[in-house]
Design a protein around this motif. Structure first.
Motif, short mmCIF file in Angstrom:
data_model
loop_
_atom_site.label_atom_id
_atom_site.label_comp_id
_atom_site.label_asym_id
_atom_site.label_seq_id
_atom_site.Cartn_x
_atom_site.Cartn_y
_atom_site.Cartn_z
N SER A 193 0.81 -1.21 0.00
CA SER A 193 0.00 0.00 0.00
C SER A 193 0.85 1.28 0.00
O SER A 193 0.31 2.37 -0.18
CB SER A 193 -0.96 0.00 1.20
OG SER A 193 -0.24 -0.16 2.41
N ARG A 194 2.14 1.16 0.15
CA ARG A 194 3.04 2.32 0.05
C ARG A 194 3.50 2.55 -1.38
O ARG A 194 4.30 3.43 -1.65
CB ARG A 194 4.27 2.11 0.92
CG ARG A 194 3.99 2.09 2.39
CD ARG A 194 5.26 1.87 3.14
NE ARG A 194 5.02 1.92 4.57
CZ ARG A 194 5.88 1.55 5.48
NH1 ARG A 194 7.07 1.12 5.11
NH2 ARG A 194 5.59 1.61 6.75
N GLY A 195 3.04 1.68 -2.30
CA GLY A 195 3.45 1.80 -3.69
C GLY A 195 4.75 1.08 -4.00
O GLY A 195 5.27 1.20 -5.11
N GLU A 196 5.28 0.33 -3.05
CA GLU A 196 6.51 -0.41 -3.26
C GLU A 196 6.19 -1.77 -3.87
O GLU A 196 5.13 -2.33 -3.62
CB GLU A 196 7.25 -0.61 -1.93
CG GLU A 196 7.59 0.68 -1.23
CD GLU A 196 7.97 0.48 0.24
OE1 GLU A 196 8.75 1.31 0.73
OE2 GLU A 196 7.49 -0.47 0.87
N SER A 197 7.12 -2.28 -4.65
CA SER A 197 6.97 -3.63 -5.21
C SER A 197 8.36 -4.20 -5.45
O SER A 197 9.34 -3.46 -5.52
CB SER A 197 6.17 -3.61 -6.50
OG SER A 197 6.84 -2.85 -7.49
N GLY A 198 8.41 -5.52 -5.58
CA GLY A 198 9.70 -6.13 -5.82
C GLY A 198 9.61 -7.64 -5.86
O GLY A 198 8.53 -8.22 -5.77
N VAL A 199 10.79 -8.24 -5.98
CA VAL A 199 10.90 -9.69 -6.05
C VAL A 199 11.97 -10.13 -5.04
O VAL A 199 13.03 -9.51 -4.94
CB VAL A 199 11.30 -10.15 -7.46
CG1 VAL A 199 11.48 -11.66 -7.51
CG2 VAL A 199 10.27 -9.71 -8.49
N MET A 200 11.65 -11.19 -4.31
CA MET A 200 12.60 -11.78 -3.37
C MET A 200 12.60 -13.28 -3.61
O MET A 200 11.72 -13.82 -4.28
CB MET A 200 12.18 -11.48 -1.92
CG MET A 200 12.08 -10.00 -1.61
SD MET A 200 11.54 -9.66 0.09
CE MET A 200 9.85 -10.23 0.07
N THR A 201 13.60 -13.97 -3.06
CA THR A 201 13.61 -15.43 -3.08
C THR A 201 13.58 -15.92 -1.65
O THR A 201 14.15 -15.29 -0.74
CB THR A 201 14.84 -16.00 -3.80
OG1 THR A 201 16.02 -15.50 -3.17
CG2 THR A 201 14.85 -15.64 -5.27
N GLY A 202 12.90 -17.04 -1.44
CA GLY A 202 12.79 -17.62 -0.12
C GLY A 202 13.24 -19.06 -0.11
O GLY A 202 13.23 -19.74 -1.15
N ASN A 203 13.64 -19.52 1.06
CA ASN A 203 14.06 -20.90 1.23
C ASN A 203 13.60 -21.38 2.60
O ASN A 203 13.88 -20.73 3.61
CB ASN A 203 15.58 -21.01 1.11
CG ASN A 203 16.05 -22.44 1.08
OD1 ASN A 203 15.35 -23.33 0.62
ND2 ASN A 203 17.25 -22.67 1.58
N LEU A 204 12.87 -22.49 2.63
CA LEU A 204 12.43 -23.11 3.87
C LEU A 204 13.03 -24.51 3.92
O LEU A 204 12.61 -25.40 3.19
CB LEU A 204 10.90 -23.18 3.93
CG LEU A 204 10.29 -23.87 5.14
CD1 LEU A 204 10.69 -23.17 6.44
CD2 LEU A 204 8.77 -23.91 5.01
N THR A 205 14.06 -24.67 4.74
CA THR A 205 14.73 -25.95 4.89
C THR A 205 14.67 -26.34 6.36
O THR A 205 15.12 -25.57 7.22
CB THR A 205 16.19 -25.87 4.44
OG1 THR A 205 16.23 -25.42 3.08
CG2 THR A 205 16.88 -27.22 4.54
N ASN A 206 14.10 -27.53 6.60
CA ASN A 206 13.83 -27.97 7.97
C ASN A 206 12.96 -26.89 8.62
O ASN A 206 11.90 -26.59 8.12
CB ASN A 206 15.11 -28.27 8.73
CG ASN A 206 15.91 -29.39 8.06
OD1 ASN A 206 15.34 -30.36 7.59
ND2 ASN A 206 17.22 -29.23 8.01
N SER A 207 13.40 -26.26 9.66
CA SER A 207 12.59 -25.23 10.31
C SER A 207 13.11 -23.82 10.06
O SER A 207 12.59 -22.85 10.60
CB SER A 207 12.51 -25.50 11.81
OG SER A 207 13.81 -25.46 12.37
N ILE A 208 14.14 -23.68 9.24
CA ILE A 208 14.76 -22.37 8.98
C ILE A 208 14.16 -21.76 7.71
O ILE A 208 14.18 -22.37 6.65
CB ILE A 208 16.29 -22.50 8.82
CG1 ILE A 208 16.91 -23.20 10.04
CG2 ILE A 208 16.92 -21.15 8.56
CD1 ILE A 208 16.72 -22.46 11.35
N PHE A 209 13.64 -20.53 7.84
CA PHE A 209 13.05 -19.81 6.72
C PHE A 209 13.86 -18.55 6.47
O PHE A 209 14.03 -17.73 7.38
CB PHE A 209 11.60 -19.46 7.03
CG PHE A 209 10.88 -18.78 5.89
CD1 PHE A 209 10.93 -19.30 4.60
CD2 PHE A 209 10.13 -17.64 6.10
CE1 PHE A 209 10.26 -18.68 3.55
CE2 PHE A 209 9.45 -17.03 5.07
CZ PHE A 209 9.52 -17.55 3.80
#
Length: 140
Positions: free
Chosen positions: A80-96
């Protein structure tokens, strides 16, 4: 793996109580709200919606999460602030972890995937990473 529903990211599906603190200059303000995650597009994607108050300011974010090779995800967001972008995520075991341009998140899920705690960091001009959000999500 063909669909995100078959990945470990399915643990996010549901509604979460969101709380934490955000550093704004020399002070901190509370962060309170709700995050939701739902399968969309024939369970090929997850739609993440965040509706929170940061101090007295309301903030909304929509994010589309899709699978990448190697069990990672692409996270495309707009807020809602007008910001946008792309990120990458990784969930391995319990670590995100999440990585984006000048921003990252390090968190941990509890054993039954009902609580996620972690910190957001922003990269300063000198290259150092500075923590600016402490976050806790609890599944309803």
């Amino acid at each position: 793996m063909d669909k995100i529903r078959d990945s470990n990211y399915r643990t996010f599906i549901g509604i979460w109580k969101t709380s934490g603190e955000v550093r704004v200059g020399a002070k901190t303000v509370s962060l309170v709200g709700v995050d939701s995650y739902e399968f969309i597009l024939d369970q090929n994607c997850i739609l993440h919606k965040a509706n929170v108050n940061i101090g007295d300011e309301r903030s909304e974010t929509f994010e589309m999460i899709t699978m990448l090779p190697g069990d990672k995800v692409k996270m495309q967001y707009a807020n809602s602030r007008g910001e946008s972008g792309v990120m990458t995520g990784n969930l391995t075991n319990s670590i995100f972890t999440i990585e984006g341009d000048g921003i990252k998140f390090n968190g941990r899920m509890n054993n039954n995937c009902s609580i996620l705690v972690g910190n957001w960091y922003m990269q300063a001009e000198n290259g150092d990473w500075e923590q600016f959000i402490t976050l806790k999500l609890e599944k309803y």
